[in-house]
Design a protein around this motif. Structure first.
Motif, PDB file in Angstrom:
ATOM      1  N   ASP A   1     -12.212  -1.034   0.884  1.00  0.00           N
ATOM      2  CA  ASP A   1     -11.814  -2.424   0.734  1.00  0.00           C
ATOM      3  C   ASP A   1     -10.414  -2.451   0.131  1.00  0.00           C
ATOM      4  OD1 ASP A   1     -14.288  -3.248   1.676  1.00  0.00           O
ATOM      5  OD2 ASP A   1     -15.150  -3.365  -0.330  1.00  0.00           O
ATOM      6  N   TYR A   2      -9.692  -3.551   0.353  1.00  0.00           N
ATOM      7  CA  TYR A   2      -8.338  -3.709  -0.169  1.00  0.00           C
ATOM      8  C   TYR A   2      -8.361  -4.722  -1.300  1.00  0.00           C
ATOM      9  CZ  TYR A   2      -7.114  -1.681   4.389  1.00  0.00           C
ATOM     10  OH  TYR A   2      -7.023  -0.884   5.500  1.00  0.00           O
ATOM     11  N   PHE A   3      -7.672  -4.408  -2.405  1.00  0.00           N
ATOM     12  CA  PHE A   3      -7.631  -5.286  -3.565  1.00  0.00           C
ATOM     13  C   PHE A   3      -6.191  -5.732  -3.819  1.00  0.00           C
ATOM     14  CE2 PHE A   3     -11.277  -2.557  -4.025  1.00  0.00           C
ATOM     15  CZ  PHE A   3     -12.278  -3.430  -4.392  1.00  0.00           C
ATOM     16  N   PHE A   4      -6.002  -7.040  -4.091  1.00  0.00           N
ATOM     17  CA  PHE A   4      -4.680  -7.606  -4.305  1.00  0.00           C
ATOM     18  C   PHE A   4      -4.710  -8.597  -5.458  1.00  0.00           C
ATOM     19  CE2 PHE A   4      -4.977  -6.597   0.182  1.00  0.00           C
ATOM     20  CZ  PHE A   4      -3.754  -6.006   0.474  1.00  0.00           C
ATOM     21  N   LYS A   5      -3.531  -8.874  -5.997  1.00  0.00           N
ATOM     22  CA  LYS A   5      -3.410  -9.941  -6.987  1.00  0.00           C
ATOM     23  C   LYS A   5      -1.989 -10.472  -6.973  1.00  0.00           C
ATOM     24  CE  LYS A   5      -1.986  -7.981 -11.297  1.00  0.00           C
ATOM     25  NZ  LYS A   5      -2.243  -7.987 -12.705  1.00  0.00           N
ATOM     26  N   ILE A   6      -1.826 -11.683  -7.494  1.00  0.00           N
ATOM     27  CA  ILE A   6      -0.492 -12.250  -7.659  1.00  0.00           C
ATOM     28  C   ILE A   6       0.079 -11.696  -8.954  1.00  0.00           C
ATOM     29  CG2 ILE A   6       0.845 -14.342  -8.077  1.00  0.00           C
ATOM     30  CD1 ILE A   6      -1.106 -15.881  -6.386  1.00  0.00           C
ATOM     31  N   ALA A   7       1.289 -11.147  -8.873  1.00  0.00           N
ATOM     32  CA  ALA A   7       1.949 -10.590 -10.046  1.00  0.00           C
ATOM     33  C   ALA A   7       3.260 -11.330 -10.290  1.00  0.00           C
ATOM     34  CB  ALA A   7       2.211  -9.106  -9.856  1.00  0.00           C
TER      35      ALA A   7
ATOM     36  N   SER B   1      -3.661  -6.618  10.352  1.00  0.00           N
ATOM     37  CA  SER B   1      -4.016  -8.001  10.055  1.00  0.00           C
ATOM     38  C   SER B   1      -3.941  -8.263   8.551  1.00  0.00           C
ATOM     39  CB  SER B   1      -5.415  -8.299  10.585  1.00  0.00           C
ATOM     40  OG  SER B   1      -5.827  -9.562  10.201  1.00  0.00           O
ATOM     41  N   VAL B   2      -4.431  -7.322   7.753  1.00  0.00           N
ATOM     42  CA  VAL B   2      -4.363  -7.451   6.294  1.00  0.00           C
ATOM     43  C   VAL B   2      -2.904  -7.479   5.848  1.00  0.00           C
ATOM     44  CG1 VAL B   2      -4.837  -6.248   4.115  1.00  0.00           C
ATOM     45  CG2 VAL B   2      -6.631  -6.454   5.836  1.00  0.00           C
TER      46      VAL B   2
ATOM     47  N   ILE C   1       2.401 -13.190   4.848  1.00  0.00           N
ATOM     48  CA  ILE C   1       2.313 -14.657   4.850  1.00  0.00           C
ATOM     49  C   ILE C   1       2.180 -15.178   3.417  1.00  0.00           C
ATOM     50  CG2 ILE C   1       0.853 -16.618   5.504  1.00  0.00           C
ATOM     51  CD1 ILE C   1       0.275 -15.060   8.130  1.00  0.00           C
ATOM     52  N   ILE C   2       1.351 -14.511   2.619  1.00  0.00           N
ATOM     53  CA  ILE C   2       1.167 -14.930   1.228  1.00  0.00           C
ATOM     54  C   ILE C   2       2.459 -14.729   0.441  1.00  0.00           C
ATOM     55  CG2 ILE C   2      -0.040 -14.392  -0.927  1.00  0.00           C
ATOM     56  CD1 ILE C   2      -2.553 -13.897   0.818  1.00  0.00           C
ATOM     57  N   ASP C   3       3.148 -13.601   0.650  1.00  0.00           N
ATOM     58  CA  ASP C   3       4.433 -13.382  -0.018  1.00  0.00           C
ATOM     59  C   ASP C   3       5.423 -14.492   0.330  1.00  0.00           C
ATOM     60  OD1 ASP C   3       4.079 -11.136  -1.649  1.00  0.00           O
ATOM     61  OD2 ASP C   3       4.426  -9.745   0.002  1.00  0.00           O
TER      62      ASP C   3
ATOM     63  N   ASP D   1     -22.507  -4.857  -0.555  1.00  0.00           N
ATOM     64  CA  ASP D   1     -22.380  -4.162   0.725  1.00  0.00           C
ATOM     65  C   ASP D   1     -22.807  -5.036   1.898  1.00  0.00           C
ATOM     66  OD1 ASP D   1     -21.445  -1.908  -0.550  1.00  0.00           O
ATOM     67  OD2 ASP D   1     -23.431  -0.985  -0.708  1.00  0.00           O
ATOM     68  N   SER D   2     -23.684  -5.982   1.634  1.00  0.00           N
ATOM     69  CA  SER D   2     -24.180  -6.827   2.718  1.00  0.00           C
ATOM     70  C   SER D   2     -23.286  -8.045   2.980  1.00  0.00           C
ATOM     71  CB  SER D   2     -25.596  -7.298   2.396  1.00  0.00           C
ATOM     72  OG  SER D   2     -25.577  -8.079   1.217  1.00  0.00           O
ATOM     73  N   ALA D   3     -22.241  -8.221   2.173  1.00  0.00           N
ATOM     74  CA  ALA D   3     -21.342  -9.373   2.354  1.00  0.00           C
ATOM     75  C   ALA D   3     -20.569  -9.228   3.657  1.00  0.00           C
ATOM     76  CB  ALA D   3     -20.384  -9.477   1.179  1.00  0.00           C
ATOM     77  N   GLU D   4     -20.271 -10.361   4.278  1.00  0.00           N
ATOM     78  CA  GLU D   4     -19.535 -10.328   5.534  1.00  0.00           C
ATOM     79  C   GLU D   4     -18.085  -9.915   5.286  1.00  0.00           C
ATOM     80  OE1 GLU D   4     -18.165 -14.289   7.224  1.00  0.00           O
ATOM     81  OE2 GLU D   4     -19.753 -14.944   5.868  1.00  0.00           O
ATOM     82  N   ALA D   5     -17.451  -9.396   6.306  1.00  0.00           N
ATOM     83  CA  ALA D   5     -16.064  -8.964   6.200  1.00  0.00           C
ATOM     84  C   ALA D   5     -15.162 -10.183   6.026  1.00  0.00           C
ATOM     85  CB  ALA D   5     -15.662  -8.185   7.441  1.00  0.00           C
ATOM     86  N   GLY D   6     -14.091 -10.014   5.276  1.00  0.00           N
ATOM     87  CA  GLY D   6     -13.129 -11.083   5.081  1.00  0.00           C
ATOM     88  C   GLY D   6     -12.529 -11.067   3.692  1.00  0.00           C
TER      89      GLY D   6
END
Length: 165
Positions: free
Chosen positions: A129-135, A44-45, A51-53, A104-109
């Motif tokens: 967790d997955y980390f992304f940025k626009i390059a 899903s990620v 989709i973002i690309d 840690d208590s934040a909801e998934a998303g």
């Protein structure tokens, strides 16, 4: 003559053996379910990344047609969900923009961290967790440190995964 089945504890032995087998089968089943959930979340990620690309390609084309290529510098480190919202394809897992790292208590998303200029996907099924940025990728021919459409060569606008913070 006494047989094994006629022994007074045989029924209890058979029952306990059946319960143990059922427990083992249930444990194996839930192990597979847990693995399947993790894999579904990972895919899903990756699908959201694709989709973002694709949206970034449309954004670049729009900027090029409108002679706004100089504004591509503003997109680097920006929130790509703004474009997805504009095209009405915002994923349901997008939580929103926040000014701090999600705890840690934040909801998934998906969260856009405004103070870092990155996106984080807070996982529901794993600790990672997955980390992304626009390059913005370009060949800086005049060594100015920013993209200038007149002198620099555009190489791409991508949504990239970055190392854990």
């Amino acid at each position: 003559m006494n047989t094994l089945g006629s022994h007074p504890g045989a029924i209890l032995f058979r029952l306990s053996l059946m319960i143990m087998l059922i427990v083992i089968m249930v444990m194996v089943f839930f192990s597979y379910v847990n693995d399947a959930e993790r894999e579904f979340e990972r895919k899903s990620v990756l699908q959201t990344k694709k989709i973002i690309d694709s949206a970034l390609v449309v954004v670049f084309a729009t900027y090029a047609v409108n002679h706004r290529l100089g504004e591509l510098n503003d997109l680097e480190g920006g929130n790509p969900f703004v474009f997805l919202e504009e095209y009405q394809i915002l994923p349901p897992a997008y939580v929103g923009e926040i000014d701090r790292d999600p705890g840690d208590s934040a909801e998934a998303g998906w969260y856009y961290l405004t103070h870092r200029g990155i996106l984080v996907y807070k996982s529901l099924h794993s600790d990672a967790d997955y980390f992304f940025k626009i390059a913005l990728n370009y060949e800086d021919k005049n060594r100015s440190g920013s993209f200038e459409s007149v002198s620099d060569r555009f190489l791409g606008l991508h949504f990239v995964k970055i190392a854990e913070l």
